[in-house]
Design a protein around this motif. Sequence first.
Motif, mmCIF file in Angstrom:
data_model
loop_
_atom_site.group_PDB
_atom_site.id
_atom_site.type_symbol
_atom_site.label_atom_id
_atom_site.label_comp_id
_atom_site.label_asym_id
_atom_site.label_seq_id
_atom_site.Cartn_x
_atom_site.Cartn_y
_atom_site.Cartn_z
ATOM 1 N N SER A 130 -1.368 15.218 8.877
ATOM 2 C CA SER A 130 -2.432 16.136 8.453
ATOM 3 C C SER A 130 -2.544 16.190 6.932
ATOM 4 O O SER A 130 -3.644 16.268 6.389
ATOM 5 N N ALA A 131 -1.404 16.122 6.255
ATOM 6 C CA ALA A 131 -1.444 16.084 4.790
ATOM 7 C C ALA A 131 -2.178 14.834 4.320
ATOM 8 O O ALA A 131 -3.020 14.897 3.414
ATOM 9 N N ALA A 132 -1.877 13.679 4.948
ATOM 10 C CA ALA A 132 -2.532 12.423 4.573
ATOM 11 C C ALA A 132 -4.041 12.514 4.780
ATOM 12 O O ALA A 132 -4.824 12.107 3.918
ATOM 13 N N HIS A 133 -4.443 13.048 5.925
ATOM 14 C CA HIS A 133 -5.881 13.134 6.209
ATOM 15 C C HIS A 133 -6.583 14.072 5.237
ATOM 16 O O HIS A 133 -7.685 13.790 4.775
ATOM 17 N N ALA A 134 -5.933 15.177 4.887
ATOM 18 C CA ALA A 134 -6.525 16.109 3.924
ATOM 19 C C ALA A 134 -6.640 15.468 2.536
ATOM 20 O O ALA A 134 -7.687 15.581 1.885
ATOM 21 N N LEU A 135 -5.579 14.814 2.086
ATOM 22 C CA LEU A 135 -5.606 14.142 0.773
ATOM 23 C C LEU A 135 -6.679 13.061 0.742
ATOM 24 O O LEU A 135 -7.432 12.933 -0.231
ATOM 25 N N PHE A 136 -6.754 12.281 1.805
ATOM 26 C CA PHE A 136 -7.757 11.220 1.925
ATOM 27 C C PHE A 136 -9.170 11.806 1.910
ATOM 28 O O PHE A 136 -10.026 11.389 1.130
ATOM 29 N N SER A 137 -9.402 12.791 2.779
ATOM 30 C CA SER A 137 -10.744 13.368 2.891
ATOM 31 C C SER A 137 -11.195 14.006 1.583
ATOM 32 O O SER A 137 -12.324 13.805 1.136
ATOM 33 N N TYR A 138 -10.312 14.767 0.967
ATOM 34 C CA TYR A 138 -10.692 15.424 -0.280
ATOM 35 C C TYR A 138 -10.830 14.404 -1.413
ATOM 36 O O TYR A 138 -11.716 14.523 -2.262
ATOM 37 N N GLY A 139 -9.981 13.380 -1.415
ATOM 38 C CA GLY A 139 -10.111 12.328 -2.421
ATOM 39 C C GLY A 139 -11.452 11.624 -2.321
ATOM 40 O O GLY A 139 -12.131 11.401 -3.329
ATOM 41 N N VAL A 140 -11.864 11.276 -1.108
ATOM 42 C CA VAL A 140 -13.170 10.624 -0.928
ATOM 43 C C VAL A 140 -14.295 11.600 -1.275
ATOM 44 O O VAL A 140 -15.289 11.213 -1.896
ATOM 45 N N PHE A 141 -14.135 12.877 -0.899
ATOM 46 C CA PHE A 141 -15.124 13.896 -1.283
ATOM 47 C C PHE A 141 -15.298 13.904 -2.805
ATOM 48 O O PHE A 141 -16.423 13.917 -3.317
ATOM 49 N N GLU A 142 -14.183 13.903 -3.534
ATOM 50 C CA GLU A 142 -14.251 13.910 -4.999
ATOM 51 C C GLU A 142 -14.921 12.638 -5.529
ATOM 52 O O GLU A 142 -15.722 12.707 -6.459
ATOM 53 N N LEU A 143 -14.594 11.484 -4.938
ATOM 54 C CA LEU A 143 -15.249 10.237 -5.366
ATOM 55 C C LEU A 143 -16.757 10.332 -5.199
ATOM 56 O O LEU A 143 -17.520 10.028 -6.117
ATOM 57 N N GLU A 155 -10.424 13.057 -10.679
ATOM 58 C CA GLU A 155 -9.753 14.019 -9.821
ATOM 59 C C GLU A 155 -9.296 13.362 -8.515
ATOM 60 O O GLU A 155 -8.286 13.746 -7.926
ATOM 61 N N ALA A 156 -10.050 12.356 -8.067
ATOM 62 C CA ALA A 156 -9.755 11.694 -6.793
ATOM 63 C C ALA A 156 -8.644 10.662 -6.898
ATOM 64 O O ALA A 156 -7.847 10.515 -5.969
ATOM 65 N N PHE A 157 -8.587 9.942 -8.008
ATOM 66 C CA PHE A 157 -7.696 8.789 -8.101
ATOM 67 C C PHE A 157 -6.238 9.103 -7.771
ATOM 68 O O PHE A 157 -5.607 8.350 -7.026
ATOM 69 N N PRO A 158 -5.644 10.208 -8.225
ATOM 70 C CA PRO A 158 -4.242 10.459 -7.861
ATOM 71 C C PRO A 158 -4.051 10.908 -6.402
ATOM 72 O O PRO A 158 -2.955 10.780 -5.858
ATOM 73 N N LEU A 159 -5.092 11.423 -5.760
ATOM 74 C CA LEU A 159 -4.961 11.897 -4.383
ATOM 75 C C LEU A 159 -4.838 10.749 -3.387
ATOM 76 O O LEU A 159 -4.119 10.861 -2.382
ATOM 77 N N LEU A 160 -5.541 9.659 -3.653
ATOM 78 C CA LEU A 160 -5.642 8.589 -2.672
ATOM 79 C C LEU A 160 -4.336 7.817 -2.461
ATOM 80 O O LEU A 160 -3.969 7.551 -1.309
ATOM 81 N N PRO A 161 -3.557 7.490 -3.505
ATOM 82 C CA PRO A 161 -2.236 6.883 -3.242
ATOM 83 C C PRO A 161 -1.278 7.847 -2.535
ATOM 84 O O PRO A 161 -0.456 7.423 -1.720
ATOM 85 N N ARG A 162 -1.398 9.129 -2.836
ATOM 86 C CA ARG A 162 -0.569 10.128 -2.127
ATOM 87 C C ARG A 162 -0.926 10.157 -0.650
ATOM 88 O O ARG A 162 -0.044 10.301 0.209
ATOM 89 N N ALA A 163 -2.219 10.007 -0.329
ATOM 90 C CA ALA A 163 -2.645 9.966 1.077
ATOM 91 C C ALA A 163 -2.008 8.780 1.795
ATOM 92 O O ALA A 163 -1.538 8.908 2.929
ATOM 93 N N VAL A 164 -1.977 7.624 1.129
ATOM 94 C CA VAL A 164 -1.356 6.434 1.723
ATOM 95 C C VAL A 164 0.125 6.685 1.987
ATOM 96 O O VAL A 164 0.645 6.370 3.069
ATOM 97 N N ALA A 165 0.818 7.265 1.023
ATOM 98 C CA ALA A 165 2.256 7.529 1.186
ATOM 99 C C ALA A 165 2.516 8.475 2.353
ATOM 100 O O ALA A 165 3.439 8.257 3.151
ATOM 101 N N ARG A 218 -5.759 3.613 3.455
ATOM 102 C CA ARG A 218 -5.831 2.434 2.583
ATOM 103 C C ARG A 218 -7.274 2.130 2.211
ATOM 104 O O ARG A 218 -7.556 1.719 1.101
ATOM 105 N N TRP A 219 -8.202 2.358 3.151
ATOM 106 C CA TRP A 219 -9.610 2.181 2.794
ATOM 107 C C TRP A 219 -9.976 3.150 1.667
ATOM 108 O O TRP A 219 -10.643 2.763 0.711
ATOM 109 N N GLY A 220 -9.501 4.396 1.764
ATOM 110 C CA GLY A 220 -9.759 5.356 0.686
ATOM 111 C C GLY A 220 -9.163 4.906 -0.626
ATOM 112 O O GLY A 220 -9.789 5.014 -1.684
#
Length: 182
Positions: A56-69, A76-86, A101-103
Amino acid sequence: HLVDRLPPSDETKREAARVRSQLLWFGLRTGMDRTEAERLFDESVRLAGEADDPGSAAHALFSYGVFELYSGRGPEAFPLLPRAVAEADRSGDLGLRLGTRWGRVLGCYFEGDLVPGIQAATEGIELGADAASTGANLLGYTPYDFLLSMRGALRALNGDFAGAESDLEAGLQAPDLTLAIC
């Protein structure tokens, strides 16, 4: 949310985090305002942390990162997306691992960071090689096909036109790829 009316437990916190991250994903695709997106993101990450739910953390980080993009806030998005992958890797969920990874690749594309984007796309393509439609139920499309397309675009921008052509051709020829409209 209905899940918030249930007695608190790790299970209900995980479910509440998932619901919020799914609402955020849907909202980014339908024009959710930033205040609501921030609220859903903050609540989802908090609940996922309390329940120790990396998925759920990954999906939230991914979704919000893409929202920011998509909202024009790449820095603001760039640091969220590698955290989502991790976090997705920590969860072990293959569909989530592909989607995040797509994000990450999308973030690299927006940032102009070609080589890490190609590397992240390659990781995702390798992960999804035997299960190309995995993740479609979560994201509404197959991340595998998008990873092939994005790696092709990044390769072209990096001057590798033969690699780009190969990726784009593979994307057109890939069997059993579905696009789910939700």
